[in-house]
Write an enzyme that holds these catalytic residues in place. Structure first.
Site, short mmCIF file in Angstrom:
data_model
loop_
_atom_site.label_atom_id
_atom_site.label_comp_id
_atom_site.label_asym_id
_atom_site.label_seq_id
_atom_site.Cartn_x
_atom_site.Cartn_y
_atom_site.Cartn_z
N ASP A 262 0.85 -1.19 0.00
CA ASP A 262 0.00 0.00 0.00
C ASP A 262 0.89 1.24 0.00
O ASP A 262 1.99 1.21 -0.55
CB ASP A 262 -0.93 -0.03 1.22
CG ASP A 262 -2.26 0.66 0.97
OD1 ASP A 262 -2.25 1.89 0.76
OD2 ASP A 262 -3.31 0.00 0.98
N SER B 197 -10.88 -1.07 -0.78
CA SER B 197 -9.60 -1.02 -0.05
C SER B 197 -9.81 -1.27 1.44
O SER B 197 -8.90 -1.73 2.13
CB SER B 197 -8.94 0.35 -0.23
OG SER B 197 -8.34 0.47 -1.49
N HIS C 258 -3.69 6.09 3.53
CA HIS C 258 -4.36 4.89 3.04
C HIS C 258 -3.72 3.61 3.58
O HIS C 258 -4.40 2.71 4.07
CB HIS C 258 -4.33 4.90 1.51
CG HIS C 258 -5.22 3.90 0.85
ND1 HIS C 258 -4.84 2.60 0.64
CD2 HIS C 258 -6.47 4.02 0.34
CE1 HIS C 258 -5.83 1.95 0.02
NE2 HIS C 258 -6.82 2.80 -0.18
#
Length: 800
Positions: free
Chosen positions: A177, A585, A248
């Site tokens: 990620d 996600s 994220h």
């Protein structure tokens, strides 16, 4: 995430890869003896003459028993890459300069800057499996675990899957990620013991000495060379570190394996105990995603390098909330990397992407990947818009709220158009389009679209507005979201927006109020499939149902990076420890965490067994025992949720599993038409394609698909079940037949006398005559011994 490459139609993809007769397969094998396919090489040669970055995939490395050390073997592999490319370029030194990654451990290949003609030439060399561009990919919780039954009122009961599986103790979860914020409390090591002896990873902090790992966050690396080659931008210190710039990666990693943090919430909402699916797992961050370049944050060369590192480091589960357009498996970095990971015994979980609700948008569709869709939980963040003696419910995460008891003037954005701006831009509340003289101190009504929702709020705040009411356009309908706006704001539906606009037009001075949001639990119906969640059918192989499973992916609260604001915008100077995001996600790491629990409880299970346990124990019913709905409140189908919604406690004890080895997947690739040389290269001499190809329908997958059935015909699909529980007798029930199709299972009873025993069965699909209209239909079968329910969805495609 999605790639920036152009997608290929289902039929053209299948024509390139799928052989339908033995003669066609033989012709293809002759034509493709030196490479997988001719058309990709031709496509490479047709590109512009300017150098671009490519990945050259050579399969796997041969096993060594000559006493050569891993370090020497790695150098020898790199030298072979220089030799290969040097033969094409005519200069070995130029090859060394062109190659910026050599994959030398588990994956064999390299990434290099090449002219298209050189890429096409090397694609034709013997031993080269595939050559493809370094494509870009996009990045695709306090309440969620209680919703799934792992805790109750903040406490963990003794029967919880967490207790049974020791909270995922010492399972190692690797996350591909945007990196991680190591200072987050979600990665405190607390009372965790020493790092497992078999961990081989590092904490790569050569450019960021403040970045420290511990007994929880046991490793971190960054891979940015592919991004640098694609962007042609210099690498500053903020890019040469595993530290998360955009939040994220911190969010997804803490969802998968974060430690328990009490009192966590997003801007004061949803306060509770935040933790990952495997709270006592060890975690490692592999940063492959950076600042956007033409809409993409993550590039294939980096992704493949991270897979190689994670395999070598010794992770047990890989979570990757990244993806691109569905593509040929051996021209897809995620598919290639995950195939090598599965060969090494590592379960790989990926997001299905956020291109729903259109059909055929699901990505990460390789059968060895566990692909996760997104759905809701029973929590909302409600706020109210008050006008014309009505209270309209919407959503918001705004920290700031209007003061006083009096109403505020309301103005529609288009009525406050700034000089020189277009009314349409002002209607959308684009930055600079609003006249401060007209909006100062007022509630501004903004139409959704074009710009990010939080940017509209900033445009109103910048112009001096007191608050914003964000109204959906017709296409968005009832699809509303709570956002961390920088001013008092509420997001309302299209229907409620029509009522608001009608009120504004009917009166000279419209007034209203925005009421502070609150957290509401116990919403119904749940789960509901998220509108953004990508759907099947699988455009690469319709014979394999994708996505595989759904999990919470809407309004998920998890840890956040201290390097960015909750809106991820530079105008927002706030910093938070936890934030709320939605997307596949977010659903992906929920399932990664559950895979970690299973790995702790059953360390000898294969990735396929873990996937099967999660899929066959899932439910297609909501909490009220009704069919799961889609975002339009109609019954959803397996194209939305795969096998159903994940059910952690059942997944720990599935009774039976559909198990597979790497050989099953290679047989499948042979049947698809990938040539024998490519499969040999992958396994380096230890595998030969069968002389008779398997039927694609017969891959031992937990879901069962029969594609292309004709009226009056019967198609047989074979499956194999392994007992992973006590001895028992299982009987099958066809709980629902696909419309217009009769389903029978033989034998109807399987007797297992010991753990590990395997039994085969056949599912027969007979299309009734006259047949139903051509299209897809769905059903399900369940094997049960009285205590276990082993459920497989059925997907049938009939033709006229």
């Amino acid at each position: 995430m999605e790639t920036t490459s152009v997608s290929v139609s289902v039929e053209s993809t299948r024509r390139r890869r799928h052989t339908t007769t033995a003669s066609t397969a033989a012709v293809l094998l002759v034509l493709l003896c030196c490479s997988l396919l001719q058309s990709p090489a031709a496509a490479l040669a047709s590109g512009s003459g300017n150098p671009s970055s490519y990945v050259v995939y050579l399969g796997g490395h041969p096993p060594r028993d000559d006493g050569v050390s891993p370090e020497v073997a790695s150098r020898m592999a790199a030298d072979s890459h220089y030799d290969l490319l040097g033969a094409v370029l005519g200069d070995r030194e130029k090859a060394r300069e062109a190659i910026f990654y050599s994959y030398t451990k588990h994956i064999n290949g390299f990434a290099a800057n090449l002219e298209p003609r050189h890429a096409a030439e090397i694609a034709r060399y013997p031993g080269v499996v595939s050559v493809f561009p370094n494509r870009g990919r996009k990045l695709h919780t306090t309440r969620t675990w209680e919703f799934m039954g792992l805790e109750r009122a903040g406490d963990v009961p003794q029967w919880s899957a967490w207790e049974k599986a020791r909270y995922g103790e010492d399972t190692i979860i690797g996350n591909l990620d945007s990196g991680v914020w190591p200072e987050s409390k979600s990665f405190d090591d607390g009372e965790m013991g020493p790092i497992p002896d078999d961990w081989k990873g590092i904490c790569q902090n050569d450019h960021d000495r403040t970045f420290q790992c511990n007994s929880k966050l046991i490793g971190a690396r960054y891979f940015n060379k592919g991004w640098a080659e694609a962007s042609r931008l210099p690498l500053d210190d903020a890019l040469n570190t595993p530290r998360d710039e955009n939040g994220h990666g911190t969010h997804t990693l803490s969802t998968a394996g974060g430690a328990a943090v009490r009192g966590a919430g997003a801007l004061g909402y949803g306060v509770g105990t935040a933790r990952g699916g495997s709270p006592r797992a060890r975690v490692a961050a592999y940063r492959v995603c950076f600042r956007p370049v033409n809409g993409s944050e993550c590039f294939d060369a980096d992704v493949l390098s991270a897979f190689e590192a994670a395999i070598a480091d010794g992770v047990h589960v890989i979570s990757a909330s990244v993806g691109g357009d569905a593509n040929d498996y051996l021209y897809d970095a995620v598919a290639i990397g995950s195939l090598h990971a599965v060969k090494a015994g590592i379960a790989v979980v990926c997001s299905a992407s956020n291109n729903g609700p259109d059909l055929g948008t699901v990505t990460n569709v390789a059968p060895w990947i566990l692909t996760v869709a997104a759905s809701s939980v029973d929590r909302e963040f409600s706020a109210l818009a008050v006008f014309n003696h009505t209270r309209v419910e919407g959503m918001s995460l705004s920290e700031r709220w209007l003061h006083g008891e009096g109403f505020y003037p309301i103005i529609a954005g288009e009525e406050a158009t700034a000089p020189g701006s277009k009314p349409k831009d002002a209607e959308l509340c684009l930055m600079g389009s609003l006249d401060p003289e007209k909006v100062r101190g007022k509630i501004v009504v903004c139409l959704r679209g074009i710009a990010m929702r939080v940017l509209k709020g900033e445009a109103v705040r910048h112009a001096g507005g007191a608050a914003m009411i964000l109204v959906n356009d017709e296409a968005s309908g009832d699809d509303i979201y709570p956002d961390p706006h920088v001013l008092p704001a509420v997001h309302i539906s299209y229907a409620n927006g029509l009522a608001l606009w009608a009120y504004i037009k009917s009166t000279k001075v419209a007034t209203g109020f925005v009421v502070k949001g609150r957290t509401i639990l116990g919403m119904r119906p749940v789960p509901v499939m998220a509108a953004f969640s990508s759907q099947g059918p699988n455009t690469v192989n319709p014979e394999i149902l994708k996505p595989d499973i759904t999990a919470p992916g809407v309004n998920v609260i998890a840890a956040w990076s201290g390097a960015t604001s909750p809106t991820e915008r530079s105008f927002d100077k706030r910093r938070v420890a936890f934030n709320m995001l939605s997307g596949t996600s977010m659903s992906c790491p929920h399932v990664s965490g559950i895979a970690g629990l299973i790995k702790t409880l059953h360390p000898d299970w294969s990735p396929s067994a873990i996937k099967s346990a999660i899929m066959t124990s899932a439910t297609e019913l909501d909490v009220e025992r009704k069919p799961i709905q889609n975002s339009s409140h109609a019954p959803a189908t397996p194209f939305s949720y795969g096998a159903g919604h994940v059910f952690p406690s059942r997944a720990l004890d599935p009774g039976l599993v559909y198990d597979m080895t790497i050989v099953d997947y290679l047989d499948f690739l042979c049947a698809l038409g990938y040539n024998a040389t490519a499969m040999e290269d992958f396994n380096k001499g230890s595998f030969v394609c069968p002389s008779t190809h398997m039927s694609l329908h017969d891959l031992n997958y937990p879901s069962i698909t029969a594609h292309g059935l004709r009226p009056g015909t019967t198609t047989m699909v074979r499956r194999r079940l392994k007992n992973v529980g006590p001895p028992g007798t299982y009987r099958v029930a066809v709980v629902r037949e696909p419309e217009g199709v009769h389903v029978s299972v033989t034998p109807a009873m399987l007797v297992f006398r010991e753990a590990g025993e395997e039994k085969e069965f056949d599912v027969n699909f007979t299309v009734r005559d006259p047949a139903p209209p051509a299209g897809y239909a769905f059903g399900a079968i369940v094997w049960s011994d009285g205590s276990h329910q082993v459920r497989s969805p059925l997907v049938v495609k009939t033709t006229q």
